[in-house]
Motif scaffolding. Structure first.
Motif, PDB file in Angstrom:
ATOM      1  N   MET A  97      -8.975  36.166-121.724  1.00 32.11           N
ATOM      2  CA  MET A  97      -9.568  36.997-122.770  1.00 32.11           C
ATOM      3  C   MET A  97     -10.668  36.262-123.524  1.00 32.11           C
ATOM      4  O   MET A  97     -11.630  36.874-123.985  1.00 32.11           O
TER       5      MET A  97
ATOM      6  N   SER B  55     -14.406  37.790-124.043  1.00 27.43           N
ATOM      7  CA  SER B  55     -15.087  37.934-125.331  1.00 27.43           C
ATOM      8  C   SER B  55     -16.439  37.227-125.324  1.00 27.43           C
ATOM      9  O   SER B  55     -17.433  37.745-125.870  1.00 27.43           O
ATOM     10  N   SER B  56     -16.484  36.052-124.714  1.00 33.07           N
ATOM     11  CA  SER B  56     -17.751  35.320-124.638  1.00 33.07           C
ATOM     12  C   SER B  56     -18.767  36.086-123.793  1.00 33.07           C
ATOM     13  O   SER B  56     -19.954  36.162-124.138  1.00 33.07           O
TER      14      SER B  56
ATOM     15  N   SER C 221     -20.101  39.075-125.888  1.00 31.37           N
ATOM     16  CA  SER C 221     -20.989  38.666-126.985  1.00 31.37           C
ATOM     17  C   SER C 221     -22.357  38.230-126.468  1.00 31.37           C
ATOM     18  O   SER C 221     -23.372  38.401-127.165  1.00 31.37           O
TER      19      SER C 221
END
Length: 276
Positions: free
Chosen positions: A188, A192-193, A196
């Motif tokens: 996860m 998320s990286s 973004s």
């Protein structure tokens, strides 16, 4: 005449030569009694208001005493704690079963001729009506009931556990719940990286000051590729298209598994659009 004037009150002087039946004269005449009655009633009400907490506490304490008297069932009380210093109670004496009449009758056994003992005649049928065949002959209680124990050799078959192999999943079947869920490569934190770095805020959404989450659904194939990308709940103003683009551009995932085999799994992913 002077005596009558001395007995006259202030009200009589004020209302001399006036209409006393109009009402003002009666009000002024009854005023002292009305004031005294009002003072008496006010004093009683004030006294009751002052003493009401004491009366309420007294009544509530009486009710508490009545409620405290509850019947206790002695049969439901827990047993007293066991003192570790006290010795344990002695075990109950063994129950002696009444003996039955037995007649010596051993089952036949194959032995060499040198070890064969003297032939003992088998018990008669009349003897077996009142006795049981056993290893020795003894007298027992005539009221005792015979207990027959089945030998271990005649016991029924035991249960055998049979392993049933789960059927193999179909190639085109899409699962929603599996034993091992699909996972973005790296977990996860890596997902998320990725979002973004690759998610772009649409200009229309920025001008409209739109923020929130877009829920996207897609299928992770057995090889980890992404397919059937759909928007379940969107925000509009270009955010739905941007979320679809980012999901389609994802690298391959780790596929989900069912019964140890990779399967196709439907996955729901919320993508957050937040203005800084």
């Amino acid at each position: 005449m002077a005596e009558t004037t001395a007995k006259a009150t202030l009200d009589d002087i004020v209302f001399a030569n006036r209409n006393k039946a109009y009402g003002a004269y009666t009000l002024r005449k009854d005023y002292p009694r009305t004031v005294a009655r009002a003072l008496l009633i006010g004093a009683v009400i004030f006294t009751l208001a002052t003493l009401s907490p004491t009366i309420i506490n007294a009544l509530s304490s009486d009710n508490a005493d009545e409620q405290a008297m509850v019947e206790v069932d002695l049969m439901k009380l827990p047993p007293p704690p066991i003192d570790p210093n006290e010795p344990p109670p002695p075990p109950p004496p063994p129950v002696e079963l009444p003996k039955v009449n037995t007649v010596k009758f051993l089952p036949p056994e194959v032995k060499p001729d040198e070890e064969v003992p003297e032939e003992t005649p088998p018990p008669a049928v009349e003897e077996l009506k009142e006795a049981v065949a056993a290893e020795k002959t003894q007298e027992g209680d005539p009221n005792a009931e015979e207990v027959i124990v089945a030998p271990e050799e005649t016991a029924g078959p035991t249960k055998v556990e049979v392993a049933v192999e789960a059927p193999a999943p179909k190639e085109d079947e899409v699962f929603t719940v599996v034993e091992q869920q699909p996972e973005f490569t790296g977990g996860m934190a890596a997902l998320s990286s990725y979002l973004s770095k690759n998610l772009r805020y649409p200009a229309a959404a920025q001008r409209a000051n739109v923020s929130g989450r877009v829920f996207v659904s897609f299928v992770v194939n057995t090889d980890g590729s992404i397919q059937d990308v759909q928007v379940l709940k969107g925000l509009g103003f270009g955010t739905d298209e941007e979320a679809t683009r980012v999901v389609k551009a994802m690298p391959k995932w780790k596929p989900g598994k069912q019964s140890g085999r990779p399967v196709r799994v439907k996955y729901n992913l919320p993508i957050n659009f937040q203005l800084e």
